[in-house]
Design a protein around this motif. Structure first.
Motif, PDB file in Angstrom:
ATOM      1  N   GLY A 342     -35.119  23.673 -23.867  1.00 25.52           N
ATOM      2  CA  GLY A 342     -33.802  23.364 -23.949  1.00 25.52           C
ATOM      3  C   GLY A 342     -33.904  21.750 -24.072  1.00 25.52           C
ATOM      4  O   GLY A 342     -34.611  20.725 -24.219  1.00 25.52           O
ATOM      5  N   THR A 343     -32.801  21.273 -23.687  1.00 29.21           N
ATOM      6  CA  THR A 343     -32.527  19.768 -23.915  1.00 29.21           C
ATOM      7  C   THR A 343     -32.482  18.989 -22.412  1.00 29.21           C
ATOM      8  O   THR A 343     -32.614  19.559 -21.466  1.00 29.21           O
ATOM      9  CB  THR A 343     -30.994  19.618 -24.292  1.00 29.21           C
ATOM     10  OG1 THR A 343     -30.098  20.204 -23.312  1.00 29.21           O
ATOM     11  CG2 THR A 343     -30.686  20.208 -25.681  1.00 29.21           C
ATOM     12  N   VAL A 344     -32.727  17.782 -22.649  1.00 27.47           N
ATOM     13  CA  VAL A 344     -32.886  16.766 -21.659  1.00 27.47           C
ATOM     14  C   VAL A 344     -32.274  15.350 -21.909  1.00 27.47           C
ATOM     15  O   VAL A 344     -32.208  15.139 -22.880  1.00 27.47           O
ATOM     16  CB  VAL A 344     -34.490  16.692 -21.110  1.00 27.47           C
ATOM     17  CG1 VAL A 344     -35.276  16.030 -22.233  1.00 27.47           C
ATOM     18  CG2 VAL A 344     -34.497  16.139 -19.791  1.00 27.47           C
ATOM     19  N   ASP A 345     -31.967  14.872 -20.769  1.00 27.18           N
ATOM     20  CA  ASP A 345     -31.390  13.404 -20.849  1.00 27.18           C
ATOM     21  C   ASP A 345     -32.541  12.375 -21.148  1.00 27.18           C
ATOM     22  O   ASP A 345     -33.540  12.413 -20.775  1.00 27.18           O
ATOM     23  CB  ASP A 345     -30.869  12.682 -19.501  1.00 27.18           C
ATOM     24  CG  ASP A 345     -29.521  13.440 -19.149  1.00 27.18           C
ATOM     25  OD1 ASP A 345     -28.825  14.376 -20.269  1.00 27.18           O
ATOM     26  OD2 ASP A 345     -29.060  13.421 -17.877  1.00 27.18           O
ATOM     27  N   MET A 346     -32.365  11.634 -22.472  1.00 29.05           N
ATOM     28  CA  MET A 346     -33.090  10.737 -22.770  1.00 29.05           C
ATOM     29  C   MET A 346     -32.703   9.198 -22.166  1.00 29.05           C
ATOM     30  O   MET A 346     -31.490   8.911 -22.315  1.00 29.05           O
ATOM     31  CB  MET A 346     -33.324  10.690 -24.258  1.00 29.05           C
ATOM     32  CG  MET A 346     -33.951  12.248 -24.927  1.00 29.05           C
ATOM     33  SD  MET A 346     -35.649  12.431 -23.884  1.00 29.05           S
ATOM     34  CE  MET A 346     -36.602  11.166 -24.847  1.00 29.05           C
ATOM     35  N   ASN A 347     -33.904   8.458 -21.873  1.00 32.27           N
ATOM     36  CA  ASN A 347     -33.525   7.102 -21.568  1.00 32.27           C
ATOM     37  C   ASN A 347     -34.530   6.181 -21.969  1.00 32.27           C
ATOM     38  O   ASN A 347     -35.759   6.426 -22.394  1.00 32.27           O
ATOM     39  CB  ASN A 347     -33.723   6.963 -20.249  1.00 32.27           C
ATOM     40  CG  ASN A 347     -32.752   7.808 -19.183  1.00 32.27           C
ATOM     41  OD1 ASN A 347     -31.519   7.530 -18.876  1.00 32.27           O
ATOM     42  ND2 ASN A 347     -33.236   9.132 -19.074  1.00 32.27           N
TER      43      ASN A 347
END
Length: 353
Positions: A342-347
């Motif tokens: 699935g998705t994840v926050d990117m930084n």
């Protein structure tokens, strides 16, 4: 009797003389006031003429005298140009009313909140970042990087919680992720109860073993300084078993769509709460950091009192819309990396710890 009459006449002459002098003095004052007012009007006229000359110079590119018709033509041309730019901004792929407003109001941070547009003034007293827009690039994996002189100087990272499920941290590391911020816990926005994220231990152990540098974050709903200190103590207690070289983050986001217990805090109250958490974390030997979006950093917190702390800015777009100094930018909540389903926050971070 004659002497008495003479005395009366003498007094009348003196009074008339005094009246004459007073009238002359009054007339003099009026004259001075007139001259001053006239000077003011002349000064205003000069300023207006100068302004008109500057406008003409701005449009025409020189100081040549133009008649009224020529000036109007220049004004009309400028209006057409501005309308064309507005249309371009609204109709572009990533455009809209917000894009247009941000272009025409560079002195403000413009965002939409509670049914209307907010024009937050950019404060001269706060430190500004030195990042250059042209140095931000999107790579072939749709990840944002900051490149200087052909070298990527930014650092790729993610933030995770129980919602990412079981994570293969070795695969995450192999995908180029340098660091991860793991959610340690939250305070319930209704109950006020402090809860440890159910995947915290597994995520911290996995990151440490894979060589992914770890930081943590805590979602606050503290409504007093004492509750903020309680949250900090809870965080510090749960960090003891792990290597945490990256910051300990205080997430001050407001609950949306529901009535969070901290939603009605004043700016001063929330700022004091934030300072209390950060100072407790710093005293324990960790690096404190504050996480927030444009609303948090303009409306919810008094940033003039938080300059000493690291900032993690959340703004989901292809450009970093923020003038102030920050250490990290969370640019997407829909990223993908190996090892996470699935998705994840990117930084991206602009420094290392």
């Amino acid at each position: 009797m004659r002497r008495r009459t003479d005395r009366v006449l003498y007094i009348m002459l003196i009074l008339m003389g005094l009246i004459t002098v007073l009238c002359m003095m009054f007339a003099g004052v009026l004259g001075v006031m007139y001259v001053k007012e006239k000077d003011k009007n002349q000064e205003a006229a000069v300023k207006q003429a100068q302004l008109e000359e500057e406008v003409v110079a701005a449009f025409a590119g020189d100081n040549n005298a133009l008649n009224d018709e020529e000036v109007q033509q220049l004004v009309d041309a400028r209006e057409v140009e501005m309308k064309a730019k507005m249309k371009e901004l609204v109709q572009s792929e990533d455009g809209g009313a917000m894009t247009m407003l941000r272009y025409f109001f560079p002195e403000n941070l413009v965002y939409y909140d509670e049914g209307g547009y907010v024009f937050a003034p950019i404060l001269d007293t706060l430190k500004k970042h030195q990042l250059v827009d042209e140095n931000f690039h999107i790579n072939d994996r749709n990840e944002i990087e900051y490149i200087e002189n052909g070298i990527v100087t930014s650092h790729k990272g993610i933030d995770v919680s129980k919602y990412q499920g079981d994570i293969d941290w070795q695969a995450v590391k192999a995908d180029g992720v340098e660091y991860a911020f793991v959610r340690l816990g939250i305070r319930g926005y209704g109950s006020g109860k402090i809860v440890l994220d159910e995947n915290f231990a597994d995520n911290m152990q996995g990151a440490n073993e894979a060589g992914v540098k770890a930081g943590v974050y805590f979602f606050t709903q503290a409504i007093t300084v004492e509750e903020a200190q309680e949250e900090a103590a809870f965080v510090i207690e749960n960090l003891a078993a792990y290597d945490v070289p990256y910051p300990v983050v205080f997430d001050v986001e407001m609950i949306t769509g529901q009535d969070g217990r901290a939603n009605n805090l004043t700016m001063q109250e929330r700022t004091d709460i934030t300072i209390a958490f950060c100072e407790a974390v710093k005293a324990a030997g960790y690096t404190p950091m504050i996480y927030g979006n444009v609303k948090c950093f303009t409306k919810m917190l008094d940033m003039t009192k938080l300059e000493q702390y690291e900032k993690w800015y959340a703004f989901y777009d292809k450009y970093m819309y923020f003038p102030y100094e920050v250490s990290m930018w969370q640019y997407s909540e829909k990223g993908t990396v190996d090892g996470i389903e699935g998705t994840v926050d990117m930084n991206i971070a602009y420094k290392q710890w």
